[in-house]
Design a protein around this motif. Structure first.
Motif, PDB file in Angstrom:
ATOM      1  N   SER A 260       0.831  -1.215   0.024  1.00  0.00           N
ATOM      2  CA  SER A 260      -0.043  -0.070   0.006  1.00  0.00           C
ATOM      3  C   SER A 260       0.826   1.142   0.006  1.00  0.00           C
ATOM      4  O   SER A 260       2.017   1.309   0.528  1.00  0.00           O
ATOM      5  CB  SER A 260      -0.862  -0.179   1.190  1.00  0.00           C
ATOM      6  OG  SER A 260      -1.469   1.196   1.331  1.00  0.00           O
ATOM      7  N   THR A 261       0.365   2.402  -0.498  1.00  0.00           N
ATOM      8  CA  THR A 261       1.173   3.591  -0.463  1.00  0.00           C
ATOM      9  C   THR A 261       1.098   4.154   0.937  1.00  0.00           C
ATOM     10  O   THR A 261       2.080   5.069   1.188  1.00  0.00           O
ATOM     11  CB  THR A 261       0.388   4.573  -1.368  1.00  0.00           C
ATOM     12  OG1 THR A 261      -0.975   4.737  -0.913  1.00  0.00           O
ATOM     13  CG2 THR A 261       0.549   4.471  -2.718  1.00  0.00           C
ATOM     14  N   SER A 262       0.478   3.662   1.826  1.00  0.00           N
ATOM     15  CA  SER A 262       0.531   4.062   3.306  1.00  0.00           C
ATOM     16  C   SER A 262       0.913   2.921   4.306  1.00  0.00           C
ATOM     17  O   SER A 262       0.813   2.592   5.261  1.00  0.00           O
ATOM     18  CB  SER A 262      -0.729   4.666   3.667  1.00  0.00           C
ATOM     19  OG  SER A 262      -1.955   3.543   3.466  1.00  0.00           O
ATOM     20  N   GLY A 263       1.603   1.797   3.290  1.00  0.00           N
ATOM     21  CA  GLY A 263       1.985   0.762   4.160  1.00  0.00           C
ATOM     22  C   GLY A 263       2.742   0.750   5.192  1.00  0.00           C
ATOM     23  O   GLY A 263       2.552   0.234   6.351  1.00  0.00           O
ATOM     24  N   ALA A 264       3.912   1.733   5.388  1.00  0.00           N
ATOM     25  CA  ALA A 264       4.837   2.053   6.795  1.00  0.00           C
ATOM     26  C   ALA A 264       3.955   2.424   7.813  1.00  0.00           C
ATOM     27  O   ALA A 264       4.049   2.404   9.040  1.00  0.00           O
ATOM     28  CB  ALA A 264       5.752   3.188   6.224  1.00  0.00           C
TER      29      ALA A 264
END
Length: 546
Positions: free
Chosen positions: A301-305
């Motif tokens: 995901s682009t917000s995985g972190a």
């Protein structure tokens, strides 16, 4: 009839890292069973694990080196010595003509720890290119970054034994029943004795079917849910204030941040019933000891972190970390992605959870490798996707691909194919002749599989297991570490790569102790691992396996 030789090893598939026992007769694996003494699986094996010997004898195995002088000429068999010499010559030519950043390595979480270590040593210390990436960039990089943001180091702080004493499993973005089945069986063992199971997933999976509370979330809204749960824990005072005050920083900023994540708004964003969100928060508050478990559903995901960061926030706020039955537990996909992350095999990473962006870390590695100060560059890569974009644009002239198949696995397949066609030199090192990436190779190097050479794998809970050689590799195939070392020597770097065994390579890698992160395998050797797996940290003098 001779009795079969029994060789303890490790399954080469997922990151659970199940122990296996191979029965070998006449240089062939005739049976695989679970290792009852291994802490990861206690003798259990899934279907993949119980048949993991089948690919070893696949008719598609690559058993000789193949080379072509130009793209108009078909690949033709050559001796391994000739292929290594030509690989080194062509890499050296591009290095001298176009500079270090004209060369890239794209590597894998399926390589042994020894191969990962040597690949990064070659890249950072000798080629001096900033371009080394791994297929882990497509899966575990987000979790690793999230751990660093929250905890300061990339490593799950728990152990599989936590499954046996937790009171609540919070599974999000993971279908453990299908993808990590042996761990899921362990989860179900504990559930039968009273632990609860919350599953968050847009799909009703086999894992969700076993849930006490299934939250069928709207795709892409996981972050809102996680922040909303923390909002409710704050609202109800279900916090470990002593732990927050003693062990964390930045809590004073959370109230304003969480104000936007009211139950009403979170329900609207996620498509979940507000009562179910409140129930999940209440169960977390009541559990005391609880485990979160996640994998690609959050990582890719682009917000995985930030997903990992939000999960860690929940654990830190409740003090449910670094004690039995509690903690944020990222489930690794590949069998040795954990080892690769520890060896720094993507971006600015250096061995021992270090970074080339740190002057102190660069100096430490230069000293270990006997390199002049300033050799290792203060530089980062642009990521795996950008690597192929840079290649397509002509900036990267040569790419050495080891134990992975980017044409089949990297997003935007057309761009990957265009990049491979544009490059002057593509080296593919693989165990199989029929991969989708193989046809783009100028040089094909035959790699040995996990059962054909010694090498260490590190699983999701930091347990190191020695994959021991059980059978010889086919034809001229060699272990990946040995191919890397021989190419490096042929390029003129013999002073850093004249290893005669994987055990020697591991011995060097074990020196990269990091007091700042707690990473320490200085008390581990191949000789010790032959007696059984060891979980790190394992400092010099350590004798306990866990």
């Amino acid at each position: 009839m001779a009795c079969a030789e029994e060789i303890r090893s490790v399954c080469p598939y997922c990151g659970v890292g199940c122990g296996i026992v191979m029965e070998v007769e006449d240089k062939k694996i005739v049976r695989v069973r679970g290792d009852a003494a291994h802490p990861a699986n206690g003798g259990r094996l899934c279907t993949k694990g119980s048949s993991c010997d089948k690919p070893v004898t696949s008719p598609a195995r690559l058993d000789c080196a193949l080379l072509r002088p130009d793209r108009a000429t078909p690949l033709a068999p050559v001796s391994m010595d000739a292929a290594i010499t030509e690989t080194a010559r062509r890499l050296r030519h591009i290095l001298e003509a176009d500079g270090p950043d004209a060369i890239a390595l794209y590597v894998s979480g399926q390589m042994s720890m020894e191969a990962q270590y040597l690949a990064n040593k070659l890249v950072k210390g000798y080629l001096r290119t900033r371009h080394i990436e791994s297929n882990s960039r497509l899966c575990m990089a987000a979790a690793g970054t999230g751990y660093k943001l929250s905890l300061g180091a990339d490593a799950p702080p728990g152990s599989y034994e936590d499954f046996d004493c937790t009171n609540l499993f919070f599974v999000i973005g993971a279908n453990m029943a299908d993808c990590h089945p042996i761990l899921f069986l362990r989860l179900m063992d504990r559930k039968r004795t009273g632990a609860k199971l919350i599953v968050v997933d847009p799909r009703r999976t086999a894992t969700a079917d076993k849930a006490d509370l299934f939250l069928q979330i709207r795709p892409g809204t996981d972050l809102a849910l996680l922040n909303g749960l923390l909002h409710l824990l704050v609202e109800h005072g279900a916090l470990d204030t002593d732990f927050i005050a003693t062990c964390t920083t930045g809590w004073e900023d959370m109230a304003a941040f969480l104000a936007d994540y009211t139950p009403e708004r979170v329900a609207s964003l996620t498509g979940l019933a507000e009562d179910d969100i409140r129930t999940a928060a209440r169960w977390i508050a009541e559990a005391g000891e609880w485990l979160s478990l996640w994998t690609m559903g959050l990582n890719q995901s682009t917000s995985g972190a930030w997903h990992t960061n939000a999960l860690c926030n929940l654990h830190l706020a409740t003090g449910a970390i670094c004690k039995p039955g509690a903690g944020p537990f990222s489930l690794t996909g590949q069998p040795n992605a954990m080892g690769g992350r520890e060896m720094g095999y993507m971006g600015p990473g250096l061995p021992g959870q270090r970074s080339a962006l740190s002057a102190q870390d660069r100096a430490f590695c230069e000293e270990q490798w006997h390199l002049p100060p300033g050799t290792i560059r203060d530089a980062n890569s642009d990521g795996a996707i950008a690597l192929f974009q840079n290649m397509a644009e002509g900036h990267i002239k040569a790419c050495w691909i080891i134990c992975t198949n980017p044409v089949a696995t990297v997003p935007r397949r057309g761009r990957v194919q265009a990049a491979l066609e544009k490059a002057e030199l593509i080296i593919v090192q693989d165990a199989y002749a029929d991969t989708e990436t193989g046809p783009y190779a100028d040089i094909l190097l035959p790699g040995a599989l996990w059962a054909e050479g010694d090498g260490v794998q590190v699983n999701s809970d930091r347990t190191m297991t020695l994959a021991r050689q059980a059978v010889p590799p086919p034809g001229q195939a060699m272990p990946d570490w040995q191919i890397i070392a021989r190419v490096a020597c042929a390029m003129g770097f013999a002073e850093g790569f004249s290893f005669t065994s994987a055990a020697e390579v591991f011995s060097e890698a074990s020196r990269f102790v990091n007091p700042l992160t707690g990473y320490d395998i200085s008390g581990v050797s191949h000789a010790r691992l032959k007696d059984g797996p060891v979980q790190w940290p394992a400092p010099a003098g350590d004798t306990a396996p866990r």
